[in-house]
Design an enzyme around this catalytic site. Structure first.
Site, PDB file in Angstrom:
ATOM      1  N   ASP A 168      21.756   8.587 -11.399  1.00  0.00           N
ATOM      2  CA  ASP A 168      22.604   9.720 -11.767  1.00  0.00           C
ATOM      3  C   ASP A 168      24.078   9.493 -11.421  1.00  0.00           C
ATOM      4  O   ASP A 168      24.413   8.798 -10.468  1.00  0.00           O
ATOM      5  CB  ASP A 168      22.147  10.979 -11.035  1.00  0.00           C
ATOM      6  CG  ASP A 168      20.793  11.451 -11.539  1.00  0.00           C
ATOM      7  OD1 ASP A 168      20.059  10.665 -12.157  1.00  0.00           O
ATOM      8  OD2 ASP A 168      20.481  12.631 -11.300  1.00  0.00           O
TER       9      ASP A 168
ATOM     10  N   ASP B 287      12.896  12.486 -19.334  1.00  0.00           N
ATOM     11  CA  ASP B 287      13.051  11.888 -18.011  1.00  0.00           C
ATOM     12  C   ASP B 287      11.842  11.016 -17.653  1.00  0.00           C
ATOM     13  O   ASP B 287      10.884  10.917 -18.434  1.00  0.00           O
ATOM     14  CB  ASP B 287      13.273  13.019 -16.987  1.00  0.00           C
ATOM     15  CG  ASP B 287      14.264  12.646 -15.911  1.00  0.00           C
ATOM     16  OD1 ASP B 287      14.390  11.439 -15.601  1.00  0.00           O
ATOM     17  OD2 ASP B 287      14.922  13.556 -15.358  1.00  0.00           O
TER      18      ASP B 287
HETATM   19  C1  GAL Z   1      16.968  13.179 -12.943  1.00  0.00           C
HETATM   20  C2  GAL Z   1      17.960  12.896 -14.055  1.00  0.00           C
HETATM   21  C3  GAL Z   1      19.032  13.947 -13.996  1.00  0.00           C
HETATM   22  C4  GAL Z   1      18.436  15.329 -14.127  1.00  0.00           C
HETATM   23  C5  GAL Z   1      17.345  15.542 -13.072  1.00  0.00           C
HETATM   24  C6  GAL Z   1      16.596  16.840 -13.286  1.00  0.00           C
HETATM   25  O1  GAL Z   1      15.948  12.248 -13.012  1.00  0.00           O
HETATM   26  O2  GAL Z   1      18.476  11.622 -13.888  1.00  0.00           O
HETATM   27  O3  GAL Z   1      19.962  13.705 -15.033  1.00  0.00           O
HETATM   28  O4  GAL Z   1      17.910  15.494 -15.414  1.00  0.00           O
HETATM   29  O5  GAL Z   1      16.423  14.484 -13.090  1.00  0.00           O
HETATM   30  O6  GAL Z   1      15.591  17.026 -12.327  1.00  0.00           O
END
Ligand code: GAL
Length: 410
Positions: free
Chosen positions: A226, A155
């Protein structure tokens, strides 16, 4: 372009990223989009546990999903203790969630013929505020290797940012470039000795047009924010994929994000469209629902072998939109009606009906990769087949027909 020219073109401030560009990800993985499950859309932090991982793995076997090619059981954010690393700087699996540690679970999942994935973050912290990998890339790669992990989602939270240092959770102006930290983790994964190859899934939400360079860094890259649990997200991401389809290829694919089917937020036709579009766009197919409670209608959709075969076709070319003569032009942000993309043994055609129930027709002569004359087709959701110069389907609101079209002689 030679490296020296590259450095001049980038300027001295970006020497690190220019150097990173000279190394190509050549790990032999991800020749087709990955298929599996992630816990994030199920219960966010609460699903980052042994219990969910093993329940899902067993469900993959008993529901027949393993035999269809679903193999990765991926744990997302919040699997470590939140307070920090151990005295040696290692990530520490939360003992409440992983009473036997990570390796025992990975071993059990491998014993079922499946693969196991974990999540990390390039910055100081993960998006949910757990320890990130900044400055610990090689050490974390060694931990993953020691646990026989097969997949690493990476991430982009709390990374160096031009506005606000490392303290901004989500940064729109990286300092100097996300290429630096995705390159550092890629190299750590390439350099570590593993018995299990590690697929590298980059999650930088489309920042810096990652699709243009992602293939030298990872096996897939998220193209947008997301897939929040709503139909608007499916439309936002699905429509964006059309314009960047050319960047997907064996070894590196646009990642449209985890599926939200099975969670009671989409109608059944919307679930067909969501799954069908992600499949023909060659996105990873990562289920995001509680597999012990998956509705039978959703299970039927995600078990559609014809659509999975299109997604996993060896050519690895993503479908995109085409405009037949007389059809209205695509509208930005809305999923267009007409989609097509080549397969190793035919052409995939998608027809959608966003906004209202309607009859959707197409002449094969207008489809890229086809042409005048008679063609044989199969629509994968209904199982209908035919031969002719055109097709027509009565679709419910927000539905999709997914066809494989081959020459009439096949
Ligand atoms: C976001 C990501 C999600 C999930 C989340 C977890 O940045 O896009 O898919 O992994 O973090 O905190």
């Amino acid at each position: 372009m030679k490296t020296s020219h590259l450095i001049l073109a980038y300027g001295t401030a970006d020497l690190v990223s220019a150097a990173a560009l000279t190394r190509r990800l050549d790990n032999g993985l991800g020749l087709t989009p990955s298929m599996g499950w992630s816990g994030w859309n199920v219960a966010q932090c609460n699903s980052a546990s042994e219990k969910y991982a093993l329940e899902t793995a067993n469900a993959f076997v008993s529901l027949g999903l393993k035999d269809l090619g679903y193999q990765y059981i991926n744990i997302d954010d919040c699997w470590t203790v939140k307070s920090g690393r151990d005295a040696n700087g290692n990530l520490v699996p939360d003992p409440n969630k992983w009473p036997r540690g990570i390796k025992a679970v990975a071993d059990e999942i491998h014993g079922l013929g499946l693969k196991f994935g974990l999540y990390g973050c390039a910055g100081k912290l993960t998006c949910a505020g757990y320890p990130g990998s900044e400055g610990h890339e090689q050490q974390d790669a060694r931990s993953l290797a020691s646990w026989d992990v097969d997949f690493w989602k990476y991430d982009n939270c709390y990374t160096p940012c031009k506005t606000g240092g490392d303290d901004v959770q989500v940064c729109s102006s990286p300092d100097p470039s996300t290429k630096v930290w995705y390159g550092a983790m890629r190299d750590a994964l390439l350099d570590v000795k593993t018995t299990h190859d590690i697929l590298f899934n980059m999650c930088s939400w489309g920042v810096e047009q990652v699709w243009q360079w992602g293939k030298t860094y990872g096996n897939s890259w998220r193209i947008d924010n997301d897939n929040w649990q709503d139909w608007a997200s499916v439309q936002r991401i699905g429509s964006k994929a059309a314009g960047i389809s050319q960047y997907s290829a064996p070894g590196g694919f646009n990642d449209l994000d985890m599926l939200i089917v099975g969670n009671g937020v989409l109608t059944e036709p919307q679930e067909r469209l969501h799954f069908g579009l992600w499949a023909i766009a060659k996105s990873p197919l990562i289920l995001g629902t509680d597999m012990t409670k998956i509705p039978s209608s959703t299970l039927a959709i995600v078990s559609n072998k014809g659509i999975i075969d299109i997604n996993q076709d060896s050519l690895g070319v993503a479908a995109t939109t085409f405009q037949p003569p007389g059809a209205p032009a695509p509208v930005s942000g809305q999923i267009y009606t007409y989609w097509a993309g080549p397969l190793s043994d035919g052409v995939a055609v998608g027809l959608t009906s966003v906004g209202s129930a309607k009859t959707v027709s197409v002449n094969f002569a207008d489809v890229p990769g086809l042409g005048k004359g008679s063609w044989t087709w199969k629509e994968m959701y209904s199982g209908k087949t035919g031969t002719g110069e055109s097709v027509s389907f009565d679709l419910a609101e927000d539905d999709m027909a997914v066809l494989k079209v081959t020459s009439a002689s096949k």
